[in-house]
Design an enzyme around this catalytic site. Structure first.
Site, mmCIF file in Angstrom:
data_model
loop_
_atom_site.group_PDB
_atom_site.id
_atom_site.type_symbol
_atom_site.label_atom_id
_atom_site.label_comp_id
_atom_site.label_asym_id
_atom_site.label_seq_id
_atom_site.Cartn_x
_atom_site.Cartn_y
_atom_site.Cartn_z
ATOM 1 N N HIS A 243 0.795 -1.223 0.000
ATOM 2 C CA HIS A 243 0.000 0.000 0.000
ATOM 3 C C HIS A 243 0.842 1.294 0.000
ATOM 4 O O HIS A 243 0.858 2.052 -0.961
ATOM 5 C CB HIS A 243 -0.918 0.027 1.230
ATOM 6 C CG HIS A 243 -1.817 -1.156 1.351
ATOM 7 N ND1 HIS A 243 -2.874 -1.405 0.489
ATOM 8 C CD2 HIS A 243 -1.821 -2.183 2.241
ATOM 9 C CE1 HIS A 243 -3.483 -2.521 0.850
ATOM 10 N NE2 HIS A 243 -2.870 -3.022 1.913
HETATM 11 O O1 RIB Z 1 -4.967 -0.073 4.791
HETATM 12 C C1 RIB Z 1 -3.583 -0.031 4.580
HETATM 13 C C2 RIB Z 1 -2.952 1.004 5.440
HETATM 14 O O2 RIB Z 1 -3.138 0.675 6.815
HETATM 15 C C3 RIB Z 1 -1.419 1.082 5.263
HETATM 16 O O3 RIB Z 1 -0.998 2.392 5.511
HETATM 17 C C4 RIB Z 1 -0.894 0.179 6.341
HETATM 18 O O4 RIB Z 1 0.420 0.541 6.783
HETATM 19 C C5 RIB Z 1 -1.880 0.441 7.441
HETATM 20 O O5 RIB Z 1 -1.469 1.619 8.117
#
Ligand code: RIB
Ligand code: CA
Length: 314
Positions: A243
């Protein structure tokens, strides 16, 4: 062109860690002014030392770390040890950090760092819940126009949620903060699950990471092998989505991405849709577009970009 100045707001988190290393591996293109830690994946008393650990691993203890909010604006903190492990950086055995954290409260430092520089020269890169960003905007509303832009990881629309059926984790943890950010008037680029789910880690890619034969490469093969186990089981895929690095990748190579200028609102009413990013994709309301919602990315080229940065760190 001079390197872009970035402030990375983060809750490390293995994917946060990749985003931080991607930025540090490209000093030709970006300068990391500082890391601001926020409670999210794990509590603040862990995200702060995790920031220090990552900078020590990269040999970049010149980058300052600031502690921010230990809790969301309104609701109790929800964390994600089930994904990231008890430390937030499970998968690699880091030594305890020795670098001191700076004394300034992170939102205060964000305001000072941005307002003391020329307009439109600092980009804010939030990778966790938006609590610090909302506090900085509340302290100095002029921040929204002073920033070059905010490039954040958060939200979901087509993909659905990952912490509830309707909400993505970063927004869900502090939807009141997120609502303030989206209404701030700042230029915002959103890397939601709609984009990041196109960025699946693969074993061959991890093998190349491991074969870098550097401390960073070996550490990150361990971190990401641990991190992706949860999502591969959850989604039934070969690899897990990466992500947070998609934010820095967009900054480095926006040509690898496509997006739409749309209105995004955040649901703050308790209930089934609490923390949902409500995206007016077909402009069926008269709500003003307030964000660029990334809809597509070139995954192979983005992963090449990340590996190239890690090679430079080695
Ligand atoms: O949903 C994904 C996000 O949530 C990313 O930033 C991961 O590190 C968590 O913080
Ligand atoms: Ca994160």
């Amino acid at each position: 062109m001079a390197p872009r100045s970035l402030i990375i707001d983060t809750d490390p988190g293995q994917d946060d860690a990749v985003a931080i290393m991607l930025a540090l591996g490209r000093p030709d293109a970006v300068e990391v002014l500082g890391l601001t830690a926020v409670a999210g994946n794990v509590p603040l008393h862990l995200t702060v030392p995790n920031c220090l650990r990552l900078l020590e691993l990269a040999g970049r203890t010149d980058v300052p770390v600031f502690a921010g909010a230990a809790a969301p604006l309104v609701v109790p903190l929800v964390t994600a040890e089930h994904v990231h492990g008890a430390t937030g950086l499970d998968g690699w055995d880091f030594p305890d950090p020795v670098t001191p954290v700076r004394p300034e409260f992170a939102p205060d430092w964000i305001v000072e760092a941005v307002m003391s520089r020329p307009p439109k020269t600092v980009t804010l890169v939030p990778l966790g819940p938006l609590t610090n960003i909302a506090l900085a905007l509340a302290k100095e509303p002029r921040l929204a126009q002073r920033l070059e832009r905010i490039v954040l990881m958060g939200g979901a629309s087509i993909e659905g949620g990952n912490i509830t059926p309707t909400a993505e984790f970063n927004i869900f943890v502090d939807p009141h903060a997120a609502a303030r950010v989206f209404r701030s008037g700042a230029e915002i680029v959103v890397l939601s699950l709609d984009a990041t789910h196109q960025a699946q880690i693969t074993r061959p890619w991890l093998d190349v990471m491991r074969a870098l034969d550097s401390k960073v490469g070996v550490a990150f093969e361990g971190l990401l092998s641990f991190y992706e186990r949860f999502d591969t089981e959850k989604y039934g895929t070969e690899g897990g989505p990466l992500h947070d690095p998609m934010t820095v990748a967009w900054i480095l190579a926006p040509e690898l991405f496509e997006g739409l200028h749309l209105n995004v609102e955040v649901e703050t009413t308790p209930g089934l849709c609490f923390g949902q990013t409500v995206v007016d994709r077909w402009k069926v309301t008269d709500r003003r577009p307030n964000a660029t919602w990334i809809t597509k990315l070139d995954s192979p080229k983005v992963f090449d970009l990340i590996l190239d940065a890690f090679r430079r760190l080695a």
